[in-house]
Design an enzyme around this catalytic site. Structure first.
Site, mmCIF file in Angstrom:
data_model
loop_
_atom_site.group_PDB
_atom_site.id
_atom_site.type_symbol
_atom_site.label_atom_id
_atom_site.label_comp_id
_atom_site.label_asym_id
_atom_site.label_seq_id
_atom_site.Cartn_x
_atom_site.Cartn_y
_atom_site.Cartn_z
ATOM 1 N N ALA A 85 98.749 28.344 48.851
ATOM 2 C CA ALA A 85 98.623 29.810 48.920
ATOM 3 C C ALA A 85 99.942 30.410 49.375
ATOM 4 O O ALA A 85 100.930 29.697 49.560
ATOM 5 C CB ALA A 85 97.505 30.177 49.884
ATOM 6 N N ASN A 86 99.994 31.714 49.536
ATOM 7 C CA ASN A 86 101.173 32.348 50.127
ATOM 8 C C ASN A 86 100.746 33.456 51.077
ATOM 9 O O ASN A 86 99.552 33.721 51.226
ATOM 10 C CB ASN A 86 102.138 32.843 49.041
ATOM 11 C CG ASN A 86 101.512 33.884 48.156
ATOM 12 O OD1 ASN A 86 101.151 34.970 48.613
ATOM 13 N ND2 ASN A 86 101.331 33.553 46.883
ATOM 14 N N ARG A 87 101.717 34.099 51.698
ATOM 15 C CA ARG A 87 101.393 35.023 52.796
ATOM 16 C C ARG A 87 101.048 36.438 52.351
ATOM 17 O O ARG A 87 100.894 37.322 53.179
ATOM 18 C CB ARG A 87 102.579 35.116 53.764
ATOM 19 C CG ARG A 87 102.870 33.832 54.489
ATOM 20 C CD ARG A 87 104.055 34.052 55.428
ATOM 21 N NE ARG A 87 104.637 32.798 55.863
ATOM 22 C CZ ARG A 87 104.159 32.049 56.840
ATOM 23 N NH1 ARG A 87 103.089 32.420 57.489
ATOM 24 N NH2 ARG A 87 104.763 30.919 57.179
ATOM 25 N N SER A 88 100.947 36.686 51.062
ATOM 26 C CA SER A 88 100.672 38.053 50.610
ATOM 27 C C SER A 88 99.302 38.530 51.091
ATOM 28 O O SER A 88 98.303 37.834 50.940
ATOM 29 C CB SER A 88 100.725 38.105 49.080
ATOM 30 O OG SER A 88 100.221 39.335 48.640
#
Ligand code: CTP
Length: 291
Positions: free
Chosen positions: A98-101
């Site tokens: 995943a990513n931090r968005s």
């Protein structure tokens, strides 16, 4: 005398009263005369009954008001696709890359587009935000799913805003069963995900008239953004310095510079993501007007 402003009614009453034939007939008549109804919602009533009759939640009521007041805005009648949030690429049935968005900037853009009267399609990765009232929601998980949803919704759309943080890598063969610790550290083989904006650029004549990209950079912000503007054939790119603690992923504010294909630039000061969204939507409306 004819009224000159829109009228919104948010009914709240016991379910039996709301469902009564007389109430329904009156609502139908008023709706035919252009009165806008917000709610009521399903739920438990003060009487203990469960059904439709609850007053619409305050934040939703505000959303309905915004939708109604935006109807004649600068994007009235225009179909706009907004992508938001980060995609998630499965490793196994429980784990993802995943990513931090947070999805905040994309959701704020969708709301600002609704405020301007657009018909908004919001393609979003998994986020914990409430979608703006009036948008058509297309929840997706992976980059491949986002590509499919964006290409589908872009057909017939005037504009696309790619605010999503799309994963660049996916696991080549996600495990079908949960990976177990006792089997040792897994070797994940990664493969590239599709570049959605590149695919949109390849849509030819069917491509939306105005395509807006984002560049989230931790170094060489403007150089990298200018490169992406050209490579992805964008009409404008919003360059976003994510190395600053008050801008980018997971915070309420952004410091954006807009770059255009003719080399012109507009540096916006630090501002809330809502305000940044309003400015971007007004620039988008101007580009559409000129297109
Ligand atoms: N984007 C896309 N498809 C991808 C990756 C990114 O459409 N697979 C879009 C993003 O939504 C954004 C723009 O491309 O509007 C730039 O995204 P960014 O992550 O900054 O750039 P990348 O092309 O992924 O390059 P890099 O990660 O190497 O900086």
């Amino acid at each position: 005398m004819e009224r000159s402003c829109p009228v919104l009614v948010a009914p709240a009453m016991d379910v039996g009263m709301f469902e009564h034939t007389a109430t329904q007939a009156n609502i139908k008549l008023l709706a035919e005369r252009g009165i806008y109804f917000a709610g009521p919602e399903e739920g438990r009533m003060a009487s203990g009954l469960v059904g439709r009759g609850r007053f619409v939640e305050a934040s939703d009521l505000l959303g309905h008001i915004r939708l109604l007041l935006g109807k004649n805005g600068t994007l009235a009648g225009k179909k706009v696709v907004v992508s938001a949030g980060g995609t998630q690429e499965p490793i196994d049935p429980v784990r993802v890359i995943a990513n931090r968005s947070s999805g905040r900037q994309g959701f704020a853009l969708a709301q600002a587009a609704v405020d301007a009267g657009a018909q908004v399609m919001l393609v979003t990765g998994p986020v914990s935000l409430k979608p703006p009232v009036g948008v058509e929601l297309r929840p997706v998980q992976t980059a491949a799913e986002m590509l499919e949803a964006v290409l589908e919704t872009c057909a017939g759309a005037e504009a696309l805003i790619m605010a999503a943080a799309v994963a660049d890598f996916q696991v080549k063969k996600p495990a079908e069963e949960k990976l177990k610790k006792q089997d040792g550290i897994p070797k994940l083989q990664l493969a590239p995900t599709p570049d959605i904006l590149q695919k949109v650029a390849g849509m030819g004549k069917k491509r939306p008239k105005v395509v807006v990209g984002f560049a989230a950079e931790s170094q060489d912000l403007l150089e990298n953004a200018a490169r992406k503007l050209e490579a992805k054939k964008l009409d404008v790119i919003a360059a976003n310095d994510i190395s600053a603690s008050d801008a980018g992923f997971g915070v309420e504010t952004n410091r954006i510079t807009l770059l255009y294909p003719d080399g012109s630039r507009e540096a916006l000061p630090l501002m809330g993501k809502e305000e940044a969204a309003e400015i971007l939507i007004s620039r988008l409306a101007a580009l559409l007007e000129a297109a």
